[in-house]
Scaffold this motif. Structure first.
Motif, mmCIF file in Angstrom:
data_model
loop_
_atom_site.group_PDB
_atom_site.id
_atom_site.type_symbol
_atom_site.label_atom_id
_atom_site.label_comp_id
_atom_site.label_asym_id
_atom_site.label_seq_id
_atom_site.Cartn_x
_atom_site.Cartn_y
_atom_site.Cartn_z
ATOM 1 N N TYR A 29 0.805 -1.215 0.000
ATOM 2 C CA TYR A 29 0.000 0.000 0.000
ATOM 3 C C TYR A 29 0.843 1.272 0.000
ATOM 4 O O TYR A 29 0.293 2.363 0.047
ATOM 5 N N SER A 30 2.166 1.136 -0.051
ATOM 6 C CA SER A 30 3.022 2.312 -0.147
ATOM 7 C C SER A 30 3.282 2.711 -1.597
ATOM 8 O O SER A 30 3.978 3.698 -1.852
ATOM 9 N N ALA A 31 2.755 1.959 -2.559
ATOM 10 C CA ALA A 31 2.989 2.228 -3.978
ATOM 11 C C ALA A 31 2.357 3.564 -4.384
ATOM 12 O O ALA A 31 1.219 3.859 -4.022
ATOM 13 N N ARG A 32 3.120 4.376 -5.142
ATOM 14 C CA ARG A 32 2.649 5.663 -5.629
ATOM 15 C C ARG A 32 3.188 5.902 -7.040
ATOM 16 O O ARG A 32 4.200 5.325 -7.449
ATOM 17 N N ILE A 33 2.523 6.794 -7.789
ATOM 18 C CA ILE A 33 2.978 7.215 -9.121
ATOM 19 C C ILE A 33 3.712 8.539 -8.945
ATOM 20 O O ILE A 33 3.119 9.539 -8.532
ATOM 21 N N ASN A 34 5.015 8.552 -9.261
ATOM 22 C CA ASN A 34 5.842 9.730 -9.007
ATOM 23 C C ASN A 34 6.059 10.591 -10.240
ATOM 24 O O ASN A 34 6.714 11.628 -10.157
ATOM 25 N N SER A 35 5.547 10.173 -11.403
ATOM 26 C CA SER A 35 5.757 10.937 -12.637
ATOM 27 C C SER A 35 4.739 12.068 -12.728
ATOM 28 O O SER A 35 3.595 11.937 -12.276
ATOM 29 N N ASP A 36 5.183 13.167 -13.310
ATOM 30 C CA ASP A 36 4.314 14.334 -13.499
ATOM 31 C C ASP A 36 3.802 14.363 -14.935
ATOM 32 O O ASP A 36 4.580 14.396 -15.896
#
Length: 591
Positions: free
Chosen positions: A212-219
């Motif tokens: 659950y720590s997964a995130r999308i870091n691209s802008d």
């Protein structure tokens, strides 16, 4: 995501190929028609030009000059020129010998202008002279307003086909380049679209795998950026909810694990869906033999399976008691209630098990205590009342008998006094109404002082008391008076149950963290079945002898409570006909 990239590229490729093929056929048709029309116009113009030259030059009358003039066309132009007289006779041709050529009046293009008087005759057909496909254009030439012959120009359709083929080759190359550029553009476009989507899918897969720590870091901007923001917000919300669920689950597991009551959840399939350690302890079964098992199998030995069935079928609560006899006897208070899900839909049953073995035992002890107290009080009271009534009635024959009756009344009243005193004492100790005054005392001094009270009774029975040696003191933190009461009760109990000429040994042992007191007698001993109940109130091994000795049956119960109030323990070992040993262990220091 690679499939989506291929699907987008493939779809665009198919669409591009279809569009280019349609465009190719459309353009090629236009070019072919246009080139054919241009060739036709070119043939018409050349035919008209030759016709005017013949008419203006009078070459129609000088056939030799006409034939010579037309013989030079082959050197300068690729067109074939044929001059036909009105009767269909070939009078000049740029490529063939007119002597070998037959009458052309039946040719379609010649027939159109010489026979049917049309302005232009045209046809595309196989040349009888050259045995090849040719395009023919014929126009009439006139003298004095009358048709005197026809000029026919022709060109091989192979040259037209070659020209159109060259145009098609160029067009195909251009369209292929367009197709290639389109496919590359589609591939780049689909890659740029699927790349951020692929990152979203990777994040969702990690969330699916409980990361659950997964995130999308691209802008990214636009809809992709909004999608990334939504996925990140969803992941954060999901992580928060999962943390709350895990915390709630830990709290629930902690509560269930520490509950002294057993809790069991039966699902709608009649299987155990949840249980706790207390249930395992009550049923003497491991979780593996309870979880996901049919309730008939789990609770059949308790005899409550029919209650569970009633709760599930009739949607009602039930309450009953159940008995277990293995590995030890237990009495369980059983509460069964329906279990509902959202929308109040019944999903099974909840079972709560309370161990009321101690409660029932205490109730029994209380009942026995009341009966014992009543019995103990009734005997002396009856005796006092009976002898008092006898004295009051005046039926006593002499003074000696009256004095004997009065002595009996006095003795029974003393016994009543001791009984009531011991009951009050025991009640105060149990309620902790008498706080301990802890001081540092010498155990040997307490023993010596306490045994002075009982030494006279021991002497009367010729019982020898063996006290500890006075070599060195043994100190312990305790309430001096309560400690003396423990020693006095144990020694008095030993004197009461030791026959004449017996021995009582009292010794003290000092250990690292505690002091051990032993009181051993050579009395009649205690049966093994009575050892567990020896410290109960009013319990006597030999009731007749105890009552005759004046005992109240509360001495050992008082001793046990006093020892426990000092954070100590008391044990007893006994052999019938040999004697008994009472051991008291007290900590050296009180916290």
């Amino acid at each position: 995501m690679q499939r989506l990239w291929l699907k987008i590229t493939g779809s665009y490729l198919i669409l591009s190929i279809t569009f280019i093929l349609v465009l190719w056929f459309f353009i090629s048709s236009i070019i072919q028609n246009t080139y054919t029309d241009m060739t036709k116009e070119h043939l018409i113009e050349n035919a008209q030009l030759v016709s005017e030259v013949i008419t203006l030059g009078g070459l129609d009358e000088d056939r030799e000059t006409l034939d010579e003039w037309t013989s030079h066309f082959d050197e300068e132009i690729t067109l074939r020129y044929t001059i036909i007289a009105k009767d269909g006779t070939v009078i000049a041709d740029t490529e063939s010998d007119i002597e070998t050529m037959d009458n052309h009046l039946n040719r379609p293009e010649i027939d159109a202008v010489l026979v049917r008087n049309q302005e232009i005759g045209e046809s595309v057909r196989l040349s009888d002279t050259h045995d090849m496909s040719m395009m023919y254009i014929a126009i009439p030439f006139k003298a004095d307003g009358e048709i005197i012959g026809a000029v026919r120009t022709s060109v091989s359709t192979k040259s037209i086909d070659n020209a159109i083929s060259a145009i098609w080759t160029t067009l195909s190359a251009i369209l292929f380049i367009i197709l290639l550029v389109s496919v590359i553009s589609a591939a780049l476009l689909s890659y740029n679209i699927t790349k951020p989507i692929n990152r979203v899918i990777n994040v969702t897969k990690r969330l699916q795998n409980k990361d659950y720590s997964a995130r999308i870091n691209s802008d990214y901007s636009g809809e992709i950026g909004n999608l990334n923001t939504s996925v990140n917000a969803l992941a954060a919300s999901l992580q928060s909810h999962v943390n709350e669920i895990e915390e709630s689950e830990k709290q629930l597991n902690s509560i269930l694990s520490n509950l002294v009551s057993g809790v069991v959840l039966i699902d709608d399939k009649g299987k155990v869906a949840l249980t706790n350690q207390a249930t395992e302890r009550f049923l003497s079964k491991h979780t593996s033999k309870i979880y996901q098992r049919e309730y008939n199998y789990v609770f059949g030995p308790l005899g409550i399976d029919h209650l569970i069935e009633t709760v599930i079928e009739d949607n009602v609560s039930r309450h009953d008691e159940a008995h277990l006899y293995f590995p030890e006897e237990r009495i369980l208070d059983v509460h069964i209630a329906p279990y509902y899900s959202q929308g109040w839909q019944q999903r099974g049953a909840i079972i709560v098990l309370h161990d009321i073995t101690d409660i029932r035992r205490l109730e029994k002890m209380r009942s026995e205590f009341v009966a014992n107290v009543s019995h103990e009080l009734k005997t002396p009271i009856t005796s006092v009342k009976g002898f008092a009534e006898t004295l009051l009635s005046g039926d006593v024959p002499d003074e000696a008998t009256a004095k004997q009756f009065l002595q009996i009344i006095y003795d029974d009243s003393e016994r009543l006094n001791r009984l009531i005193t011991d009951l009050l004492e025991l009640s105060k100790i149990e309620k902790q109404a008498m706080p301990l005054e802890i001081t540092k005392v010498d155990m040997k001094t307490v023993i010596k002082n306490s045994t002075r009270t009982i030494s006279k009774f021991a002497h009367d029975k010729n019982i020898t008391l063996h006290l500890p040696e006075d070599s060195s003191p043994v100190y312990v933190e305790a309430d001096k008076d309560r400690l003396g009461q423990i020693v006095l009760n144990l020694v008095a109990n030993a004197v009461n149950y030791t026959s004449d000429n017996g021995h009582i040994y009292i010794d003290v042992e000092e250990r690292s963290s505690k002091v051990v007191l032993n009181v051993r007698d050579t009395g009649m001993g205690i049966p093994e079945e009575s050892l567990d109940r020896l410290f109960e109130r009013f319990y006597r091994v030999d009731k007749a002898r105890s009552r005759h000795s004046g005992g109240t049956g509360l001495g050992l119960a008082i001793v046990k409570h006093l020892v426990e109030s000092h954070e100590g323990e008391i044990y007893v070992k006994s052999t019938e006909g040999v004697g008994s040993t009472f051991t008291v262990e007290l900590p050296k220091t009180q916290e």
